[in-house]
Design an enzyme around this catalytic site. Structure first.
Site, mmCIF file in Angstrom:
data_model
loop_
_atom_site.group_PDB
_atom_site.id
_atom_site.type_symbol
_atom_site.label_atom_id
_atom_site.label_comp_id
_atom_site.label_asym_id
_atom_site.label_seq_id
_atom_site.Cartn_x
_atom_site.Cartn_y
_atom_site.Cartn_z
ATOM 1 N N GLY A 72 49.817 35.991 106.347
ATOM 2 C CA GLY A 72 50.410 36.806 107.409
ATOM 3 C C GLY A 72 49.410 37.736 108.087
ATOM 4 O O GLY A 72 49.619 38.150 109.224
ATOM 5 N N GLU A 106 48.786 29.715 102.170
ATOM 6 C CA GLU A 106 50.195 29.590 101.777
ATOM 7 C C GLU A 106 50.512 28.359 100.947
ATOM 8 O O GLU A 106 51.328 28.424 100.033
ATOM 9 C CB GLU A 106 51.094 29.602 103.025
ATOM 10 C CG GLU A 106 51.271 30.970 103.654
ATOM 11 C CD GLU A 106 50.246 31.281 104.734
ATOM 12 O OE1 GLU A 106 49.192 30.598 104.786
ATOM 13 O OE2 GLU A 106 50.494 32.197 105.522
ATOM 14 N N GLU A 138 47.770 35.610 110.613
ATOM 15 C CA GLU A 138 48.781 35.368 111.654
ATOM 16 C C GLU A 138 48.970 36.592 112.548
ATOM 17 O O GLU A 138 49.162 36.465 113.757
ATOM 18 C CB GLU A 138 50.098 34.955 110.987
ATOM 19 C CG GLU A 138 49.988 33.567 110.347
ATOM 20 C CD GLU A 138 51.159 33.226 109.436
ATOM 21 O OE1 GLU A 138 51.395 33.987 108.468
ATOM 22 O OE2 GLU A 138 51.830 32.215 109.670
ATOM 23 N N ALA A 175 51.645 38.257 103.715
ATOM 24 C CA ALA A 175 52.986 38.783 103.469
ATOM 25 C C ALA A 175 53.049 39.152 101.990
ATOM 26 O O ALA A 175 52.264 38.649 101.169
ATOM 27 C CB ALA A 175 54.031 37.729 103.817
#
Ligand code: CO8
Length: 258
Positions: free
Chosen positions: A109, A132, A112, A64
């Site tokens: 992300g 993260e 993911e 992200a």
């Protein structure tokens, strides 16, 4: 909707979706997530297999967008996480198979997103990780949920607690990807897999995906009963008659998605 960050190419039922934000190694900001949501929601019925990849030879998706997240408060963080989680869930339950062709970094992300796809294959330079906790957050696009399911709780906890990135060969060893290819062959191999799927009876493929997804969270008896119902439903399709007749008459089946 006009897309600024998505490149789309559909041919013979196979759609290749390329996420393209080269300046940030295809990191996902909310504008990209909204485009993804729109794309998935409006995907044409002619598409039989979706391939997701990243632009360039370095990165699938590097996570992200950290610059967008830096100053979020708790409520905004939750909203941003939900945006990603919801679009990834839509990918997971999309009624066609989705192949992640991971062409480089799949971090945070990005890992993911790959995990929300049905099948992952990668290039030999790919790297996977959930870094993260090193940024003071946890995986927020359902990584704590899906990584443990894919590779087991022990390895998932190690990856998430240490934030370590793993190389393609380790991702293959732990079952996070199905195969590794040289970068130059990755898309060709993804297309070949997609073409194989396209040659199968579409409704059967769809039911199989529904079964595998739904049964994962059910107990044995409920899962077996679910499959049994879906198996029965196959016999209400013309393609079942076509597939079996073709086999028995030694012909090539022509499936009509009916
Ligand atoms: N966000 C924003 N920008 C990024 C990101 C990212 N995730 N990753 C790379 N970039 C940018 C860099 O800042 C750099 O920009 P600039 O040229 O302006 O300095 C450019 O991309 C190129 O990157 P590098 O120079 O760092 O390239 P390297 O080859 O040296 O390194 C790496 C590549 C290893 C991929 C490195 O860029 C990196 O570590 N990136 C961050 C990886 C990361 O930590 N990802 C996880 C992010 S957090 C996350 O994904 C949480 C998901 C759940 C969110 C829940 C919401 C609440």
């Amino acid at each position: 909707m006009n897309y600024n960050y998505l490149k789309i190419n559909t041919e013979s039922g196979i759609c290749v979706l390329t996420i393209s934000a080269p300046k940030s190694l295809n990191a996902l900001n909310s504008a990209i997530l909204k485009e993804l949501d729109d794309f998935i929601t409006n995907l044409g019925k002619d598409v039989r297999v979706l391939i997701v990849t990243g632009d360039g030879e370095k990165s699938f998706v590097a996570g992200a967008d950290i610059s967008e997240m830096q100053n979020l408060n708790a409520a905004e963080g939750e909203t941003f996480g939900r945006l990603g989680a919801e679009v990834f869930r839509k990918i997971e339950i999309l009624d066609i198979p989705v192949i992640a062709a991971v062409n480089g970094f799949a971090l945070g992300g990005g890992c993911e997103l790959a995990m929300a796809c049905d099948i992952r294959i990668c290039s030999d330079n790919a790297k996977f990780g959930q870094p993260e906790v090193g940024l003071g957050i946890i995986p927020g696009f359902s990584g704590t949920y899906r990584l443990a399911k894919l590779v087991g709780m022990g390895y998932a906890k190690e990856m998430i607690y240490t934030g370590k990135a793993i190389r393609a060969d380790e991702a293959l060893r732990i079952g996070l990807v199905n195969a590794i290819y040289p970068q130059a062959e990755l898309m060709e191999q993804a297309m070949a897999m997609a073409a194989k799927i396209c040659a199968m009876a579409p409704i059967a493929v769809r039911y199989a995906k529904q079964c595998i997804n739904a049964e994962y969270d059910l107990d044995a008896d409920a899962a077996i009963a679910y499959e049994n119902k879906m198996f029965g439903k196959c016999f209400a399709t013309k393609d079942q008659k076509e597939g079996m007749t073709a086999f028995l008459t030694k012909a090539k089946p022509v499936f009509k998605n009916e």
